[in-house]
Write an enzyme that holds these catalytic residues in place. Sequence first.
Site, PDB file in Angstrom:
ATOM      1  N   HIS A 260       1.901   4.783  -2.764  1.00 39.40           N
ATOM      2  CA  HIS A 260       2.027   6.223  -2.495  1.00 39.40           C
ATOM      3  C   HIS A 260       3.442   6.711  -2.805  1.00 39.40           C
ATOM      4  CE1 HIS A 260      -1.917   6.378  -0.779  1.00 39.40           C
ATOM      5  NE2 HIS A 260      -1.620   5.648   0.275  1.00 39.40           N
TER       6      HIS A 260
ATOM      7  N   HIS B  98       0.827  -1.210   0.000  1.00 45.07           N
ATOM      8  CA  HIS B  98       0.000   0.000   0.000  1.00 45.07           C
ATOM      9  C   HIS B  98       0.862   1.262   0.000  1.00 45.07           C
ATOM     10  CE1 HIS B  98      -3.722   2.277   0.918  1.00 45.07           C
ATOM     11  NE2 HIS B  98      -2.896   3.075   1.581  1.00 45.07           N
ATOM     12  N   GLU B  99       1.811   1.312   0.924  1.00 45.25           N
ATOM     13  CA  GLU B  99       2.646   2.512   1.033  1.00 45.25           C
ATOM     14  C   GLU B  99       3.582   2.650  -0.153  1.00 45.25           C
ATOM     15  OE1 GLU B  99       1.965   4.732   3.153  1.00 45.25           O
ATOM     16  OE2 GLU B  99       0.543   3.494   4.263  1.00 45.25           O
TER      17      GLU B  99
END
Length: 369
Positions: free
Chosen positions: A22, A18-19
């Site tokens: 980003h 997920h990170e």
Amino acid sequence: MITVVIFLAVLAILIFVHELGHFLLARMNGIRVDAFKIGFGPRILSWVRGETEYGLNLIPFGGYVKIHGEDPDEESLTGVDKERSFANKNRLRQATVLVAGVFFNFIFACLLYIIIFASGVTVAGDVFPNYAEHQYDPRVLITHIEPGSPAEDSGLIVGDTIVGVGNLNKEPAENISKIETIQNNINDSAGKDTQFTYSRNGQDYSVNVIPINSIVEGKYAIGITMSDVVDMRLPILSSIYEGFRYTGIMIWQTTVGLISFFADIFRGQADFATVTGPIGIAGIVGDAASMGIIELLMITAIISINLGVINLLPFPALDGGRLLFVIIEGVIRRRIPSKFTNIVNTVGFVLLMILMLIVTYKDIFKLLK
């Protein structure tokens, strides 16, 4: 301990994915990334490469990428590196950075499903009728055990394959491969000692169970839910197609389920017993791991999709909440005061931590009970 280790490994991988979304989209959009951390709380390990600090923190239930200007301050808005600030990028670039984590979770789940279909997976016999030529080993699988039932008392567990059922009129156990036949044999026992032959981890076992008529009205039963299943292994192109298709189905079903849950909250009809926190999820992951690597990959894909869908909720501190602010700013054509957005996101984060503590307490109470 093994369950805890597996759960923490799965959680760390999903947070990293997920990170990473980003992180990569921020870099692609020319935004400075100051930190990439897995976990919260005290630091276990950290190092600096380039302008970014990477690290692993003690509390594994989360993670974050610190993007310059995502929580605007005077330095990020007007400082020397303002051109590389998230707050000073156009709305489209901001939106792509915010949704990247969710997108990576969905893509990761899709890759897992492709691996699952290509490696071979147990499925309900009627779910994939177009791939009958790639299906084999039909059998009846126990998918649920009623607590306190004769089945639980006898030692039967979820994942056992029922091979035969026998009663006074049919000894030894009759070989069977259909749920209806099993149910008829159980009911025909009329509450007398019934022999079950089952397979577990490639070994066959037998156990005697006494059916009762208080589980299913008007019938004798032992307290199990069964499913007709087959093993299925698909060619790589079919696996890729089904991986994308099944991911889309799961995203849709998860979204509909979440919307229905919140609608039930407003109607005062929500069943909070269905909400599971970290401890409950750890138990689910442990159960899946005990059944095999494919089952572990399947539950990991499901958690990844849930993580993505939940992060899209328009709640402060979540990606969806930040995205909502970006959309509002795009509509009103001016920036929302950074002091206001920072306060709202901080309050949202605190509320999320409180909610997680409450759900964790509920999980512990359920476990102890």
